[in-house]
Design an enzyme around this catalytic site. Structure first.
Site, mmCIF file in Angstrom:
data_model
loop_
_atom_site.group_PDB
_atom_site.id
_atom_site.type_symbol
_atom_site.label_atom_id
_atom_site.label_comp_id
_atom_site.label_asym_id
_atom_site.label_seq_id
_atom_site.Cartn_x
_atom_site.Cartn_y
_atom_site.Cartn_z
ATOM 1 N N ARG A 63 2.703 16.539 -32.236
ATOM 2 C CA ARG A 63 3.419 15.353 -32.724
ATOM 3 C C ARG A 63 2.556 14.546 -33.694
ATOM 4 O O ARG A 63 3.054 13.920 -34.609
ATOM 5 C CB ARG A 63 3.863 14.476 -31.544
ATOM 6 N N TYR A 67 3.671 13.106 -37.313
ATOM 7 C CA TYR A 67 3.541 11.705 -37.717
ATOM 8 C C TYR A 67 2.755 11.598 -39.033
ATOM 9 O O TYR A 67 3.096 10.801 -39.916
ATOM 10 C CB TYR A 67 2.842 10.872 -36.631
ATOM 11 N N TYR A 89 14.457 4.086 -35.593
ATOM 12 C CA TYR A 89 15.479 3.548 -34.691
ATOM 13 C C TYR A 89 14.908 2.468 -33.771
ATOM 14 O O TYR A 89 13.723 2.445 -33.472
ATOM 15 C CB TYR A 89 16.174 4.657 -33.903
ATOM 16 N N VAL A 94 7.951 -0.921 -32.457
ATOM 17 C CA VAL A 94 7.830 -0.826 -30.996
ATOM 18 C C VAL A 94 7.680 0.641 -30.589
ATOM 19 O O VAL A 94 8.589 1.449 -30.791
ATOM 20 C CB VAL A 94 9.059 -1.467 -30.317
ATOM 21 N N GLN A 163 8.500 6.560 -22.720
ATOM 22 C CA GLN A 163 8.270 7.991 -22.959
ATOM 23 C C GLN A 163 8.053 8.739 -21.639
ATOM 24 O O GLN A 163 7.176 9.598 -21.551
ATOM 25 C CB GLN A 163 7.122 8.209 -23.947
ATOM 26 N N THR A 232 13.613 5.491 -20.108
ATOM 27 C CA THR A 232 12.576 4.483 -19.893
ATOM 28 C C THR A 232 12.584 4.137 -18.405
ATOM 29 O O THR A 232 13.653 3.954 -17.816
ATOM 30 C CB THR A 232 12.861 3.230 -20.740
HETATM 31 N N1 SAM Z 1 11.185 2.234 -31.628
HETATM 32 C C1 SAM Z 1 11.953 2.478 -30.409
HETATM 33 C C2 SAM Z 1 12.510 1.151 -29.900
HETATM 34 O O1 SAM Z 1 12.468 0.165 -30.635
HETATM 35 O O2 SAM Z 1 12.980 1.094 -28.749
HETATM 36 C C3 SAM Z 1 11.098 3.217 -29.369
HETATM 37 C C4 SAM Z 1 10.660 4.581 -29.834
HETATM 38 S S1 SAM Z 1 9.611 5.421 -28.714
HETATM 39 C C5 SAM Z 1 8.918 6.660 -29.744
HETATM 40 C C6 SAM Z 1 10.644 6.408 -27.711
HETATM 41 C C7 SAM Z 1 10.796 5.832 -26.313
HETATM 42 O O3 SAM Z 1 11.590 4.651 -26.384
HETATM 43 C C8 SAM Z 1 11.510 6.714 -25.331
HETATM 44 O O4 SAM Z 1 10.661 7.647 -24.724
HETATM 45 C C9 SAM Z 1 12.045 5.721 -24.328
HETATM 46 O O5 SAM Z 1 11.040 5.250 -23.437
HETATM 47 C C10 SAM Z 1 12.440 4.580 -25.270
HETATM 48 N N2 SAM Z 1 13.814 4.782 -25.721
HETATM 49 C C11 SAM Z 1 14.227 5.356 -26.852
HETATM 50 N N3 SAM Z 1 15.569 5.409 -26.908
HETATM 51 C C12 SAM Z 1 16.006 4.849 -25.770
HETATM 52 C C13 SAM Z 1 17.276 4.620 -25.219
HETATM 53 N N4 SAM Z 1 18.368 4.981 -25.857
HETATM 54 N N5 SAM Z 1 17.350 4.011 -24.015
HETATM 55 C C14 SAM Z 1 16.240 3.653 -23.335
HETATM 56 N N6 SAM Z 1 15.008 3.846 -23.804
HETATM 57 C C15 SAM Z 1 14.886 4.452 -24.997
#
Ligand code: SAM
Length: 257
Positions: A63, A67, A89, A94, A163, A232
């Protein structure tokens, strides 16, 4: 003169995008996007040159390498003199390395670069689960980092582990880890919480017609939980707050109470 702005469309299609984010996307020379395919389709209606970065992920590819390639694509377009928008997204800052790193590099190279906030997964989580992070405090960790390093948890506050799907992943590929790694995580959490302490997996929907997934189960069932790459983990406080009498006494003497 090239520039870079990283924006976030929020989590839910058509519901969370700020006016600013939309304006940046529609006025950009080129838009790079790392979002759910449905969101990318929607973004494509706002600008004729939207390029998905999702194809840079590979099943067994590191990964970190992905990146680096995403960052390089953004920076090259800035160097070429384009007004570049990176759409990531949720909130672009974050739990997302590329936007932060690309903005820093663009600035170091003398370009204008900044970030606009978006609605993140935890912002949705607070709303959907009725959690106020200020009620008892709230700790957020990336699950694998939490496992790889010696961290201290405050069990009187909320704990959010991001994650979860990559928990304990030493390979750094986009693949999901499984019950064995989650057993290690469970044993780490059992140092702070009882086996029957109720925890939840939260997944915000991407479509306005879908409901959020909120699965509650006891900590001891974590290895067999239904986990995906968007899961999450939410661990509510397992212990009561302990009053700090000495500090309150000091404060009383200051205020003369
Ligand atoms: N930038 C994203 C945000 O603002 O939430 C987070 C990206 S991060 C690389 C990916 C992690 O965010 C996932 O492993 C999970 O913990 C959380 N995540 C992403 N999509 C989600 C969703 N639809 N519902 C709950 N948690 C989510």
């Amino acid at each position: 003169q090239g520039s870079l702005v990283c924006v976030g469309p929020g989590m839910v299609l058509g519901a969370h995008m700020s006016e600013r984010c939309r304006n940046h996307i529609s006025q950009a020379d080129v838009v790079f996007s790392s979002c759910h395919p449905v969101i990318e389709q929607w973004i494509s209606t706002m600008n004729p040159d939207v390029r998905s970065l999702q194809g840079l992920y590979g099943k067994d590819k590191d990964r970190g390498q992905t990146y680096a390639e995403m960052q390089a694509a953004l920076i090259q377009a800035v160097r070429d003199g384009c007004r570049v928008v990176g759409v990531f997204y949720g909130h672009p800052g974050v739990f997302a390395q590329v936007p932060h790193a690309a903005i820093q590099q663009a600035r170091e190279e003398g370009f204008e670069a900044w970030m606009e906030p978006g609605i993140s997964a935890d912002a949705c989580l607070y709303a959907d689960m009725g959690i106020d992070p200020g009620a008892f405090g709230c700790q957020s960790f990336e699950t694998s980092q939490f496992m790889f390093y010696k961290r201290a948890i405050d069990p009187t506050a909320y704990l959010i582990l991001w994650q979860l799907g990559h928990a304990g992943d030493l390979s750094m590929t986009p693949r999901q880890t499984g019950p064995e790694q989650r057993t290690v995580l469970m044993n780490m959490l059992l140092e702070y919480y009882a086996p029957d302490h109720n925890i939840a997996i939260y997944e915000s929907p991407f479509l306005p017609t879908q409901r959020p997934k909120i699965d509650w189960f006891p900590l001891q069932e974590l290895p067999d939980a239904d986990v995906s790459l968007i899961s999450t983990l939410v661990v509510p406080p397992g212990k009561k707050l302990t009053p700090n009498h000495a500090i309150v006494k000091q404060l009383k003497s200051i205020s003369g109470a």
